[in-house]
Design a protein around this motif. Sequence first.
Motif, PDB file in Angstrom:
ATOM      1  N   UNK A  33       0.834  -1.201   0.000  1.00  0.00           N
ATOM      2  CA  UNK A  33       0.000   0.000   0.000  1.00  0.00           C
ATOM      3  C   UNK A  33       0.871   1.255   0.000  1.00  0.00           C
ATOM      4  N   UNK A  34       0.558   2.163  -0.930  1.00  0.00           N
ATOM      5  CA  UNK A  34       1.294   3.429  -1.007  1.00  0.00           C
ATOM      6  C   UNK A  34       0.557   4.543  -0.267  1.00  0.00           C
ATOM      7  N   UNK A  35      -0.403   4.170   0.563  1.00  0.00           N
ATOM      8  CA  UNK A  35      -1.135   5.144   1.374  1.00  0.00           C
ATOM      9  C   UNK A  35      -0.133   5.863   2.281  1.00  0.00           C
ATOM     10  N   UNK A  36      -0.114   7.187   2.233  1.00  0.00           N
ATOM     11  CA  UNK A  36       0.808   7.947   3.079  1.00  0.00           C
ATOM     12  C   UNK A  36       2.192   8.148   2.489  1.00  0.00           C
ATOM     13  N   UNK A  37       2.407   7.722   1.253  1.00  0.00           N
ATOM     14  CA  UNK A  37       3.708   7.901   0.601  1.00  0.00           C
ATOM     15  C   UNK A  37       3.731   9.190  -0.223  1.00  0.00           C
ATOM     16  N   UNK A  38       4.918   9.741  -0.396  1.00  0.00           N
ATOM     17  CA  UNK A  38       5.127  10.780  -1.397  1.00  0.00           C
ATOM     18  C   UNK A  38       5.825  10.141  -2.584  1.00  0.00           C
ATOM     19  N   UNK A  39       5.262  10.354  -3.767  1.00  0.00           N
ATOM     20  CA  UNK A  39       5.731   9.637  -4.948  1.00  0.00           C
ATOM     21  C   UNK A  39       6.155  10.621  -6.039  1.00  0.00           C
ATOM     22  N   UNK A  60      -3.805  11.116  -4.947  1.00  0.00           N
ATOM     23  CA  UNK A  60      -3.360  11.770  -6.195  1.00  0.00           C
ATOM     24  C   UNK A  60      -2.519  13.004  -5.905  1.00  0.00           C
ATOM     25  N   UNK A  61      -2.841  13.689  -4.820  1.00  0.00           N
ATOM     26  CA  UNK A  61      -2.106  14.910  -4.461  1.00  0.00           C
ATOM     27  C   UNK A  61      -0.662  14.615  -4.065  1.00  0.00           C
ATOM     28  N   UNK A  62      -0.385  13.387  -3.674  1.00  0.00           N
ATOM     29  CA  UNK A  62       0.971  13.029  -3.247  1.00  0.00           C
ATOM     30  C   UNK A  62       1.798  12.415  -4.365  1.00  0.00           C
ATOM     31  N   UNK A  63       1.215  12.320  -5.560  1.00  0.00           N
ATOM     32  CA  UNK A  63       1.968  11.774  -6.695  1.00  0.00           C
ATOM     33  C   UNK A  63       2.387  12.934  -7.602  1.00  0.00           C
ATOM     34  N   UNK A  64       3.698  13.114  -7.717  1.00  0.00           N
ATOM     35  CA  UNK A  64       4.221  14.138  -8.622  1.00  0.00           C
ATOM     36  C   UNK A  64       4.681  13.435  -9.890  1.00  0.00           C
ATOM     37  N   UNK A 119     -11.485  16.392  -1.573  1.00  0.00           N
ATOM     38  CA  UNK A 119     -10.213  15.792  -2.010  1.00  0.00           C
ATOM     39  C   UNK A 119     -10.145  14.322  -1.629  1.00  0.00           C
ATOM     40  N   UNK A 120     -10.596  14.027  -0.418  1.00  0.00           N
ATOM     41  CA  UNK A 120     -10.603  12.635   0.033  1.00  0.00           C
ATOM     42  C   UNK A 120     -11.621  11.839  -0.775  1.00  0.00           C
ATOM     43  N   UNK A 121     -12.773  12.464  -1.037  1.00  0.00           N
ATOM     44  CA  UNK A 121     -13.836  11.778  -1.782  1.00  0.00           C
ATOM     45  C   UNK A 121     -13.381  11.444  -3.197  1.00  0.00           C
ATOM     46  N   UNK A 122     -12.649  12.367  -3.822  1.00  0.00           N
ATOM     47  CA  UNK A 122     -12.189  12.134  -5.189  1.00  0.00           C
ATOM     48  C   UNK A 122     -11.265  10.922  -5.246  1.00  0.00           C
ATOM     49  N   UNK A 123     -10.320  10.844  -4.314  1.00  0.00           N
ATOM     50  CA  UNK A 123      -9.414   9.692  -4.297  1.00  0.00           C
ATOM     51  C   UNK A 123     -10.207   8.386  -4.200  1.00  0.00           C
ATOM     52  N   UNK A 124     -11.175   8.338  -3.289  1.00  0.00           N
ATOM     53  CA  UNK A 124     -11.966   7.116  -3.098  1.00  0.00           C
ATOM     54  C   UNK A 124     -12.796   6.793  -4.339  1.00  0.00           C
ATOM     55  N   UNK A 125     -13.478   7.828  -4.843  1.00  0.00           N
ATOM     56  CA  UNK A 125     -14.382   7.661  -5.978  1.00  0.00           C
ATOM     57  C   UNK A 125     -13.631   7.256  -7.243  1.00  0.00           C
ATOM     58  N   UNK A 126     -12.572   7.991  -7.552  1.00  0.00           N
ATOM     59  CA  UNK A 126     -11.804   7.756  -8.775  1.00  0.00           C
ATOM     60  C   UNK A 126     -11.164   6.361  -8.737  1.00  0.00           C
TER      61      UNK A 126
END
Lengths: 325, 137
Positions: free
Chosen positions: A284-290, A313-317, B28-35
């Motif tokens: 799991x990459x939950x909590x990772x910066x990528x 998605x916000x943590x993936x560059x 933002x959290x919802x988008x991650x889950x939904x997508x």
Amino acid sequence: MSQLSFRGNKYIIKKGDTVLDTLLGHGHNIPCSCKAGICHACKMKIVEGNVPQIAQGGLKDTQREEGYFLSCQCRPQEDLCVCLPTEVDKKYSAQVISLNKLSDDIIQLIVKLNQPMFFHAGQFINLWKDKDLHRSYSIANLPSKENLIEMHIRHMPKGKLSDWVFYKLKEGDVVDIQGPLGDCFYHLNKENKTKPMLLAGTGTGLAPLYGILSDALKQKHQGKIYFYHGALSDKQLYFVKKIRQVIQNYDSVYYIPVALKSSGFVKDVVEGDFDKEVLKTTDSFDGWNVYLCGNAEMVRKIQKQIFLKGASLKSIHADAFIPHA
Amino acid sequence: MSYILNITIRGINMTSIYEKIGGEPAMNAAVDLFYRKVLSDDRVNGFFDGVDMENQAAKQKAFLTMATGGPNNYTGKELREGHKNIKDKEGNGINDEHVTIIIQHAGAALQELGVGEGEIGEIAALLETTRSDITNS
């Protein structure tokens, strides 16, 4: 009432109006869509001044730090000078310090700027051949007193700029550099410092990642770091010894060179598909910066898989390189 | 900063669930889950091949924001235009079944965020009204 500067013009921002309203009202064609701070189409960049916090809502930390904001959400309380994200117009003159071949088709170009540029390793600059032609290259080094910029340039078949770098450019020549651009860099804060990091790149995607690695080590990053570099054959891998040397005193930094086919040229190379090897890092990459850089198709493929394996998605560059002739 | 608490979209009164579940950060959290749900579902993920994920996520956020009654400027016309030319690899467009699946995933994502059943029902009812714009029928 505050004043807005854009492309050399000055406008008064009417009470209640946003930066976007003001610029559209004066006939500027600013990209925009939802006007509700959601689609991010109207993103602009601060040249001088400050924007209210709400104007940076929903942006990545690295984008905030670089001064990006949403013009539809920005009602400035003070005078402000702005530009479009693609309009960073600061040009620097730079002298070629060295040209070194890193592999058969990759050259390391180091230049010295005529004045200091504030940048983060991993961002990119535009290198101009003449007034009509430029290409973007990532910065592989940390800022230094010597004002050096290191780029890794791949020779493209019939590449107008790379032909010039490979066959014409020589030490002492003076070139134009524009930048810095992009938001692919190590963002230091308390939370990020302990998070595990994944750096994965193919080809010259190594350049920004090497920069980000150097930055993370310099900032004493505490989380684990996994650094993957991929190529078709191990002969195309470069910086192998250098990276192994850099990380030898760090217990929590792992370097994994991956080649589809290995000829034994590089010691301890992993043979296999790059994306599959990268995904093996963790369940799991939950909590990772990528950070993903290099071949566009590979970057998008891994971005999707990493996201499905839990990364936000916000943590993936993702910095997908689009090749130009 | 507070958003409009009581708004009416397409005749349905939404006491802003958007506000209640935590506004923009919750989206933002919802988008991650939904997508993630959408991309993992072979029945619909063909429509998302080759798209820029960050742009797509921004659109999904706009979609969920609209669905929960948050600030948005979406109109039926935009939804229709935006979905008109979307095809999967075989060249099929979006049909009723696809819309149903997407609505279910949106509901499941909101459920994971702790949105109540009654509210999810309201949201689903709102999304139902967009069906013909999305299938272009």
